[in-house]
Design a protein around this motif. Structure first.
Motif, PDB file in Angstrom:
ATOM      1  N   PHE A   5       0.590  -1.145   0.150  1.00  0.00           N
ATOM      2  CA  PHE A   5      -0.058   0.583   0.145  1.00  0.00           C
ATOM      3  C   PHE A   5       0.596   1.455  -0.285  1.00  0.00           C
ATOM      4  O   PHE A   5       1.812   1.102   0.518  1.00  0.00           O
ATOM      5  CB  PHE A   5      -0.911   0.080   1.082  1.00  0.00           C
ATOM      6  CG  PHE A   5      -1.965   1.227   1.678  1.00  0.00           C
ATOM      7  CD1 PHE A   5      -2.821   1.585   0.599  1.00  0.00           C
ATOM      8  CD2 PHE A   5      -1.182   1.903   2.075  1.00  0.00           C
ATOM      9  CE1 PHE A   5      -3.390   2.877   0.579  1.00  0.00           C
ATOM     10  CE2 PHE A   5      -1.809   3.155   2.720  1.00  0.00           C
ATOM     11  CZ  PHE A   5      -3.308   3.663   1.875  1.00  0.00           C
ATOM     12  N   CYS A   9      -1.250   6.785  -3.563  1.00  0.00           N
ATOM     13  CA  CYS A   9      -1.552   6.078  -4.910  1.00  0.00           C
ATOM     14  C   CYS A   9      -2.585   6.408  -5.337  1.00  0.00           C
ATOM     15  O   CYS A   9      -3.645   7.774  -4.598  1.00  0.00           O
ATOM     16  CB  CYS A   9      -2.460   5.022  -4.158  1.00  0.00           C
ATOM     17  SG  CYS A   9      -2.164   4.044  -5.350  1.00  0.00           S
ATOM     18  N   ARG A  10      -2.236   7.437  -6.649  1.00  0.00           N
ATOM     19  CA  ARG A  10      -3.321   7.934  -7.577  1.00  0.00           C
ATOM     20  C   ARG A  10      -3.183   6.896  -8.736  1.00  0.00           C
ATOM     21  O   ARG A  10      -3.791   7.552  -9.925  1.00  0.00           O
ATOM     22  CB  ARG A  10      -2.906   9.285  -8.531  1.00  0.00           C
ATOM     23  CG  ARG A  10      -2.326   9.973  -6.874  1.00  0.00           C
ATOM     24  CD  ARG A  10      -1.941  11.433  -7.178  1.00  0.00           C
ATOM     25  NE  ARG A  10      -2.863  12.184  -8.089  1.00  0.00           N
ATOM     26  CZ  ARG A  10      -3.507  12.997  -7.846  1.00  0.00           C
ATOM     27  NH1 ARG A  10      -3.783  13.377  -6.105  1.00  0.00           N
ATOM     28  NH2 ARG A  10      -4.607  13.714  -8.847  1.00  0.00           N
ATOM     29  N   GLN A  11      -3.445   5.782  -8.327  1.00  0.00           N
ATOM     30  CA  GLN A  11      -4.189   4.855  -9.356  1.00  0.00           C
ATOM     31  C   GLN A  11      -5.022   4.971 -10.312  1.00  0.00           C
ATOM     32  O   GLN A  11      -4.850   4.691 -11.463  1.00  0.00           O
ATOM     33  CB  GLN A  11      -3.483   3.447  -9.263  1.00  0.00           C
ATOM     34  CG  GLN A  11      -2.321   3.345  -9.716  1.00  0.00           C
ATOM     35  CD  GLN A  11      -1.718   2.254  -8.712  1.00  0.00           C
ATOM     36  OE1 GLN A  11      -1.211   0.849  -9.460  1.00  0.00           O
ATOM     37  NE2 GLN A  11      -1.656   1.439  -7.322  1.00  0.00           N
ATOM     38  N   CYS A  12      -5.988   5.658  -9.951  1.00  0.00           N
ATOM     39  CA  CYS A  12      -6.927   5.475 -10.117  1.00  0.00           C
ATOM     40  C   CYS A  12      -7.532   6.895 -10.326  1.00  0.00           C
ATOM     41  O   CYS A  12      -7.803   7.792  -9.563  1.00  0.00           O
ATOM     42  CB  CYS A  12      -8.358   5.312  -9.045  1.00  0.00           C
ATOM     43  SG  CYS A  12      -8.152   3.468  -8.633  1.00  0.00           S
ATOM     44  N   LEU A  15     -11.044   8.393  -9.188  1.00  0.00           N
ATOM     45  CA  LEU A  15     -10.947   8.744  -7.420  1.00  0.00           C
ATOM     46  C   LEU A  15     -10.291   9.956  -6.631  1.00  0.00           C
ATOM     47  O   LEU A  15      -9.995  10.802  -5.762  1.00  0.00           O
ATOM     48  CB  LEU A  15     -10.832   7.306  -6.614  1.00  0.00           C
ATOM     49  CG  LEU A  15     -11.814   6.208  -6.879  1.00  0.00           C
ATOM     50  CD1 LEU A  15     -11.306   5.014  -6.423  1.00  0.00           C
ATOM     51  CD2 LEU A  15     -13.054   6.926  -6.687  1.00  0.00           C
ATOM     52  N   PRO A  33      -5.735   8.241   0.346  1.00  0.00           N
ATOM     53  CA  PRO A  33      -6.392   6.686   0.363  1.00  0.00           C
ATOM     54  C   PRO A  33      -5.881   6.663   2.263  1.00  0.00           C
ATOM     55  O   PRO A  33      -4.536   7.307   2.970  1.00  0.00           O
ATOM     56  CB  PRO A  33      -5.008   6.174  -0.064  1.00  0.00           C
ATOM     57  CG  PRO A  33      -4.820   7.247  -1.829  1.00  0.00           C
ATOM     58  CD  PRO A  33      -4.923   8.500  -0.868  1.00  0.00           C
ATOM     59  N   VAL A 105     -11.782  -0.744  -1.287  1.00  0.00           N
ATOM     60  CA  VAL A 105     -11.239   0.389  -1.646  1.00  0.00           C
ATOM     61  C   VAL A 105     -10.417   1.106  -0.402  1.00  0.00           C
ATOM     62  O   VAL A 105     -11.191   2.314  -0.125  1.00  0.00           O
ATOM     63  CB  VAL A 105     -11.911   1.123  -2.075  1.00  0.00           C
ATOM     64  CG1 VAL A 105     -11.737   2.648  -3.628  1.00  0.00           C
ATOM     65  CG2 VAL A 105     -12.813  -0.058  -3.676  1.00  0.00           C
ATOM     66  N   LYS A 106      -8.928   1.901  -0.798  1.00  0.00           N
ATOM     67  CA  LYS A 106      -9.057   2.778  -0.225  1.00  0.00           C
ATOM     68  C   LYS A 106      -9.439   4.723  -0.167  1.00  0.00           C
ATOM     69  O   LYS A 106      -8.287   5.200   0.961  1.00  0.00           O
ATOM     70  CB  LYS A 106      -7.431   2.737  -0.326  1.00  0.00           C
ATOM     71  CG  LYS A 106      -6.541   0.986   0.174  1.00  0.00           C
ATOM     72  CD  LYS A 106      -6.878   0.475   1.475  1.00  0.00           C
ATOM     73  CE  LYS A 106      -6.126  -0.370   1.662  1.00  0.00           C
ATOM     74  NZ  LYS A 106      -6.945  -2.355   1.206  1.00  0.00           N
ATOM     75  N   CYS A 107      -9.506   4.247  -1.663  1.00  0.00           N
ATOM     76  CA  CYS A 107     -10.451   5.633  -2.034  1.00  0.00           C
ATOM     77  C   CYS A 107     -11.634   6.489  -1.830  1.00  0.00           C
ATOM     78  O   CYS A 107     -12.447   5.633  -2.067  1.00  0.00           O
ATOM     79  CB  CYS A 107      -9.891   6.154  -2.735  1.00  0.00           C
ATOM     80  SG  CYS A 107      -7.894   6.786  -2.951  1.00  0.00           S
ATOM     81  N   GLN A 121      -7.967  -2.154  -8.825  1.00  0.00           N
ATOM     82  CA  GLN A 121      -7.353  -2.025  -9.184  1.00  0.00           C
ATOM     83  C   GLN A 121      -6.090  -1.835  -8.077  1.00  0.00           C
ATOM     84  O   GLN A 121      -5.748  -2.019  -7.247  1.00  0.00           O
ATOM     85  CB  GLN A 121      -7.012  -0.101 -10.164  1.00  0.00           C
ATOM     86  CG  GLN A 121      -5.880   0.528  -9.623  1.00  0.00           C
ATOM     87  CD  GLN A 121      -4.799   0.013 -10.599  1.00  0.00           C
ATOM     88  OE1 GLN A 121      -4.962   0.217 -12.061  1.00  0.00           O
ATOM     89  NE2 GLN A 121      -3.300  -0.064 -10.137  1.00  0.00           N
ATOM     90  N   CYS A 122      -7.285  -1.204  -6.511  1.00  0.00           N
ATOM     91  CA  CYS A 122      -7.258  -1.317  -5.495  1.00  0.00           C
ATOM     92  C   CYS A 122      -7.240  -2.582  -4.666  1.00  0.00           C
ATOM     93  O   CYS A 122      -6.128  -2.878  -3.465  1.00  0.00           O
ATOM     94  CB  CYS A 122      -8.013  -0.740  -4.374  1.00  0.00           C
ATOM     95  SG  CYS A 122      -6.850   0.392  -3.173  1.00  0.00           S
ATOM     96  N   TYR A 125      -3.237  -4.287  -3.313  1.00  0.00           N
ATOM     97  CA  TYR A 125      -3.157  -3.785  -2.094  1.00  0.00           C
ATOM     98  C   TYR A 125      -3.888  -5.204  -0.855  1.00  0.00           C
ATOM     99  O   TYR A 125      -3.339  -5.170   0.704  1.00  0.00           O
ATOM    100  CB  TYR A 125      -3.684  -2.562  -1.457  1.00  0.00           C
ATOM    101  CG  TYR A 125      -2.727  -1.459  -2.333  1.00  0.00           C
ATOM    102  CD1 TYR A 125      -1.589  -2.039  -2.698  1.00  0.00           C
ATOM    103  CD2 TYR A 125      -3.637  -0.314  -2.196  1.00  0.00           C
ATOM    104  CE1 TYR A 125      -1.151  -0.727  -3.218  1.00  0.00           C
ATOM    105  CE2 TYR A 125      -2.692   0.864  -3.175  1.00  0.00           C
ATOM    106  CZ  TYR A 125      -1.354   1.037  -3.250  1.00  0.00           C
ATOM    107  OH  TYR A 125      -1.428   1.536  -4.279  1.00  0.00           O
TER     108      TYR A 125
HETATM  109  S1  SF4 Z   1      -8.890   2.833  -4.467  1.00  0.00           S
HETATM  110 FE1  SF4 Z   1      -6.449   1.953  -4.204  1.00  0.00          FE
HETATM  111  S2  SF4 Z   1      -5.632   1.915  -6.022  1.00  0.00           S
HETATM  112 FE2  SF4 Z   1      -6.990   3.503  -6.693  1.00  0.00          FE
HETATM  113  S3  SF4 Z   1      -6.179   5.642  -5.988  1.00  0.00           S
HETATM  114 FE3  SF4 Z   1      -6.697   4.962  -4.429  1.00  0.00          FE
HETATM  115  S4  SF4 Z   1      -5.326   3.115  -3.013  1.00  0.00           S
HETATM  116 FE4  SF4 Z   1      -4.945   3.486  -5.506  1.00  0.00          FE
END
Ligand code: SF4
Length: 234
Positions: A5, A9-12, A15, A33, A105-107, A121-122, A125
């Motif tokens: 983790f 993170c900004r992979q989405c 979000l 996140p 989902v962390k965000c 995507q999440c 983690y």
């Molecule tokens: S939801 Fe998870 S994978 Fe997507 S940006 Fe947030 S921490 Fe990253």
């Protein structure tokens, strides 16, 4: 794929952009996140859906500061997992013993609804968290709601059809289950309706129903051999 983790993170993109907007509207909010919280070597891992706007997204700790956390932390305290029952602020010295809390989902997602692609995507983690949980002697996974249930199965590489979600369902995974190169056999997934404001105010989930789940988990953790395969709490 498992990955560690990252609080940055900004992979989405959807979000990440949404959190940028939230941060402008609420400069004091965490709006990033939200990492897992609790014991580093727990027997119980609670998996929620995602941070709530004015709860975890504000305070930076899962289920802290909003309605959903009231029933969860009160129940964790009642069953000996939490040092106290209230969880309004992240600096309240609350400690969890034998329990850790995370989210699928962390965000914070708009309208509390992550897209399937964001859940996927999440999931790396969550997969890494579950692998670490198992490695450190974890036994019981508690999924709060259908999305958390499906995310836990995805993290374990299991098909949804073999393990349908139902409040009170108990899924004991086969002893030869491997995921990410690790043996995940011996884990048990317990299902509950999410302890959201909507579910509790409509009495879809009552305190008694929620406590029944925890009572069963505690009993099984005390006597793991009693955990029966895929049965439902009466
Ligand atoms: S939801 Fe998870 S994978 Fe997507 S940006 Fe947030 S921490 Fe990253």
């Amino acid at each position: 794929m498992q990955s560690t983790f990252s609080p940055d993170c900004r992979q989405c993109p959807r979000l990440a952009g949404f959190l940028d907007d939230v941060k402008v509207r609420y400069p004091d909010y965490h709006a990033r996140p939200v990492p897992p919280f609790g014991d580093v070597a727990p027997k119980l891992l609670v998996v929620g859906l995602a941070p709530g706007m004015h709860g975890a997204n504000r305070t930076g700790r899962p289920f802290t500061g909003d309605f959903a956390g009231i029933l969860l932390y009160r129940t964790l305290h009642k069953f000996g997992y939490a040092s106290h029952e209230g969880s309004a602020f992240a600096d309240d010295n609350l400690a969890l013993t034998n329990c850790r809390i995370t989210n699928a989902v962390k965000c914070l997602p708009p309208q509390n609804k992550p897209e399937p692609s964001e859940i996927r995507q999440c999931n790396g983690y969550l997969a890494a968290e579950i692998a670490d949980f198992k490695k450190r002697g974890g036994i019981a996974l508690l999924a709060l709601g259908r999305v958390a249930h499906q995310a836990a199965l995805m993290a374990l590489g299991l098909k949804l059809t073999g393990f349908p979600f139902a409040h009170g369902a108990i899924h004991k995974f086969p002893g030869n289950l491997t995921s990410g190169g690790m043996n995940m056999g011996g884990l048990t997934l317990y299902d509950s309706y999410h302890c959201s404001r909507y579910n509790t105010q409509t009495r879809r989930l009552t305190a008694e129903m929620f406590e029944q789940i925890f009572a069963r988990i505690c009993a099984d953790l005390a006597s793991p051999h009693l955990a029966a395969q895929q049965q439902t709490i009466d």
